[in-house]
Design a protein around this motif. Structure first.
Motif, PDB file in Angstrom:
ATOM      1  N   GLY A   1       0.785  -1.238   0.000  1.00  0.00           N
ATOM      2  CA  GLY A   1       0.000   0.000   0.000  1.00  0.00           C
ATOM      3  C   GLY A   1       0.809   1.276   0.000  1.00  0.00           C
ATOM      4  N   ILE A   2       2.143   1.185   0.049  1.00  0.00           N
ATOM      5  CA  ILE A   2       2.978   2.394   0.024  1.00  0.00           C
ATOM      6  C   ILE A   2       2.896   3.019  -1.370  1.00  0.00           C
ATOM      7  CG2 ILE A   2       5.143   1.292  -0.701  1.00  0.00           C
ATOM      8  CD1 ILE A   2       6.541   3.031   1.450  1.00  0.00           C
ATOM      9  N   GLY A   3       2.965   4.351  -1.426  1.00  0.00           N
ATOM     10  CA  GLY A   3       2.860   4.997  -2.735  1.00  0.00           C
ATOM     11  C   GLY A   3       3.205   6.469  -2.710  1.00  0.00           C
ATOM     12  N   ILE A   4       2.638   7.187  -3.661  1.00  0.00           N
ATOM     13  CA  ILE A   4       2.983   8.587  -3.900  1.00  0.00           C
ATOM     14  C   ILE A   4       2.681   9.482  -2.693  1.00  0.00           C
ATOM     15  CG2 ILE A   4       0.803   9.252  -4.996  1.00  0.00           C
ATOM     16  CD1 ILE A   4       4.326  10.333  -6.115  1.00  0.00           C
ATOM     17  N   VAL A   5       1.666   9.136  -1.919  1.00  0.00           N
ATOM     18  CA  VAL A   5       1.323   9.960  -0.752  1.00  0.00           C
ATOM     19  C   VAL A   5       2.501  10.030   0.211  1.00  0.00           C
ATOM     20  CG1 VAL A   5      -0.212  10.160   1.248  1.00  0.00           C
ATOM     21  CG2 VAL A   5      -1.145   9.473  -0.977  1.00  0.00           C
ATOM     22  N   GLN A   6       3.092   8.883   0.527  1.00  0.00           N
ATOM     23  CA  GLN A   6       4.225   8.843   1.454  1.00  0.00           C
ATOM     24  C   GLN A   6       5.445   9.535   0.852  1.00  0.00           C
ATOM     25  OE1 GLN A   6       2.385   6.127   0.612  1.00  0.00           O
ATOM     26  NE2 GLN A   6       1.384   5.611   2.539  1.00  0.00           N
ATOM     27  N   LEU A   7       5.689   9.310  -0.434  1.00  0.00           N
ATOM     28  CA  LEU A   7       6.842   9.914  -1.102  1.00  0.00           C
ATOM     29  C   LEU A   7       6.731  11.436  -1.116  1.00  0.00           C
ATOM     30  CD1 LEU A   7       9.467   9.362  -2.740  1.00  0.00           C
ATOM     31  CD2 LEU A   7       8.031   9.415  -4.785  1.00  0.00           C
ATOM     32  N   ALA A   8       5.579  11.950  -1.528  1.00  0.00           N
ATOM     33  CA  ALA A   8       5.384  13.399  -1.609  1.00  0.00           C
ATOM     34  C   ALA A   8       5.493  14.035  -0.228  1.00  0.00           C
ATOM     35  CB  ALA A   8       4.026  13.712  -2.234  1.00  0.00           C
TER      36      ALA A   8
ATOM     37  N   VAL B   1      16.123  19.894  -3.668  1.00  0.00           N
ATOM     38  CA  VAL B   1      16.542  19.431  -5.000  1.00  0.00           C
ATOM     39  C   VAL B   1      15.469  18.623  -5.717  1.00  0.00           C
ATOM     40  CG1 VAL B   1      19.010  19.467  -4.542  1.00  0.00           C
ATOM     41  CG2 VAL B   1      17.712  17.417  -4.023  1.00  0.00           C
ATOM     42  N   ILE B   2      14.503  18.107  -4.991  1.00  0.00           N
ATOM     43  CA  ILE B   2      13.401  17.347  -5.582  1.00  0.00           C
ATOM     44  C   ILE B   2      12.145  18.186  -5.429  1.00  0.00           C
ATOM     45  CG2 ILE B   2      12.005  15.259  -5.379  1.00  0.00           C
ATOM     46  CD1 ILE B   2      14.536  13.778  -4.531  1.00  0.00           C
ATOM     47  N   THR B   3      11.360  18.285  -6.498  1.00  0.00           N
ATOM     48  CA  THR B   3      10.182  19.134  -6.507  1.00  0.00           C
ATOM     49  C   THR B   3       8.917  18.310  -6.310  1.00  0.00           C
ATOM     50  OG1 THR B   3      11.304  20.569  -8.097  1.00  0.00           O
ATOM     51  CG2 THR B   3       8.941  20.876  -7.852  1.00  0.00           C
ATOM     52  N   VAL B   4       8.060  18.761  -5.413  1.00  0.00           N
ATOM     53  CA  VAL B   4       6.775  18.114  -5.174  1.00  0.00           C
ATOM     54  C   VAL B   4       5.675  19.116  -5.510  1.00  0.00           C
ATOM     55  CG1 VAL B   4       5.267  17.016  -3.479  1.00  0.00           C
ATOM     56  CG2 VAL B   4       7.746  16.661  -3.354  1.00  0.00           C
TER      57      VAL B   4
ATOM     58  N   THR C   1       2.723  15.010  -7.552  1.00  0.00           N
ATOM     59  CA  THR C   1       3.741  14.676  -8.543  1.00  0.00           C
ATOM     60  C   THR C   1       5.102  15.015  -7.951  1.00  0.00           C
ATOM     61  OG1 THR C   1       2.199  15.314 -10.282  1.00  0.00           O
ATOM     62  CG2 THR C   1       4.483  15.027 -10.922  1.00  0.00           C
ATOM     63  N   VAL C   2       6.044  14.082  -8.055  1.00  0.00           N
ATOM     64  CA  VAL C   2       7.395  14.283  -7.547  1.00  0.00           C
ATOM     65  C   VAL C   2       8.334  14.261  -8.747  1.00  0.00           C
ATOM     66  CG1 VAL C   2       9.181  13.407  -6.000  1.00  0.00           C
ATOM     67  CG2 VAL C   2       6.766  13.166  -5.372  1.00  0.00           C
ATOM     68  N   ARG C   3       9.126  15.333  -8.909  1.00  0.00           N
ATOM     69  CA  ARG C   3      10.043  15.476 -10.051  1.00  0.00           C
ATOM     70  C   ARG C   3      11.487  15.509  -9.548  1.00  0.00           C
ATOM     71  NH1 ARG C   3       6.505  15.363 -13.737  1.00  0.00           N
ATOM     72  NH2 ARG C   3       4.743  16.755 -13.881  1.00  0.00           N
ATOM     73  N   HIS C   4      12.367  14.799 -10.270  1.00  0.00           N
ATOM     74  CA  HIS C   4      13.759  14.638  -9.821  1.00  0.00           C
ATOM     75  C   HIS C   4      14.722  15.703 -10.313  1.00  0.00           C
ATOM     76  CE1 HIS C   4      14.536  12.951 -13.790  1.00  0.00           C
ATOM     77  NE2 HIS C   4      13.597  12.041 -13.577  1.00  0.00           N
ATOM     78  N   GLY C   5      14.500  16.344 -11.443  1.00  0.00           N
ATOM     79  CA  GLY C   5      15.378  17.392 -11.944  1.00  0.00           C
ATOM     80  C   GLY C   5      16.675  16.898 -12.562  1.00  0.00           C
TER      81      GLY C   5
END
Length: 194
Positions: A75-82, A90-93, A101-105
């Motif tokens: 069940g882990i996903g974008i919610v936890q990451l963001a 350095v990482i954009t949320v 949306t999480v962007r790495h650059g």
């Protein structure tokens, strides 16, 4: 008076159109050659900082998963990451919750980082970070930075680190990582940890 002190009447001094066009062409050629090299240098210098943010995220996620059974990452996903990377420099949320949306650059401006449950031996016993649209300047150094905290690394579909047997650490294939990288903002990475 000397004839050198006065310009001849009717004759203007300055550059000709041909001279200006030649200089403009030289500047344009230098820009076309230099800008991609500068962009690659900038991206390459971002790799350690992005790697450090991902290291921290992986460490926090491993600690949070301790004591939660055999499949702590189901069940882990974008919610936890963001949520975890929102304060990164350095990482954009962008956005929140399941639509974040999480962007790495490290390449294309729309290059994303995605988090999902993964499998080493049982579904949900691991989690995976996937980065897409990574520039060649960040490849394979991103894999080299992440190999310490990842049990499996896949670059463009090619596995360059596999989990070891019996709980042993796997072996990272640096030559394989370099060979797996492609030109442009076309590389995708998958890092699996537990």
């Amino acid at each position: 008076m000397s004839r050198f002190l006065h310009a001849r009447p009717g004759r203007q001094q300055g550059f000709t159109l041909v001279e200006v066009a030649i200089v403009a062409a030289i500047v344009l050629i230098a820009a076309v050659i230099g800008i991609p090299a500068i962009n690659g240098y900038i991206i390459e210098n971002k790799v350690p900082a992005v790697g450090q943010e991902l290291h921290r995220f992986i460490a926090r996620t491993k600690v949070s998963g301790q004591g939660l059974g055999n499949t702590p990452y189901t069940g882990i996903g974008i919610v936890q990451l963001a949520h975890a990377l929102r304060s990164s420099s350095v990482i954009t949320v962008a956005g929140a919750g399941a639509t974040a949306t999480v962007r790495h650059g490290l390449g294309a401006t729309d290059g994303r980082v995605v988090l999902a449950a993964d499998t080493i031996t049982t579904s949900g016993d691991a989690f995976g970070l996937t980065l897409d649209k990574v520039n060649e300047a960040a490849c394979p150094s991103l894999a080299a930075v992440m190999q310490r905290v990842s049990e499996r690394i896949v670059i463009n579909g090619i596995t360059v680190k596999q989990p070891g047997t019996g709980g042993a650490a796997g072996t990272y294939n640096a030559t394989g990582a370099e060979a797996a990288c492609t030109s442009g903002d076309t590389n995708s990475f998958s890092f699996t940890a537990r």
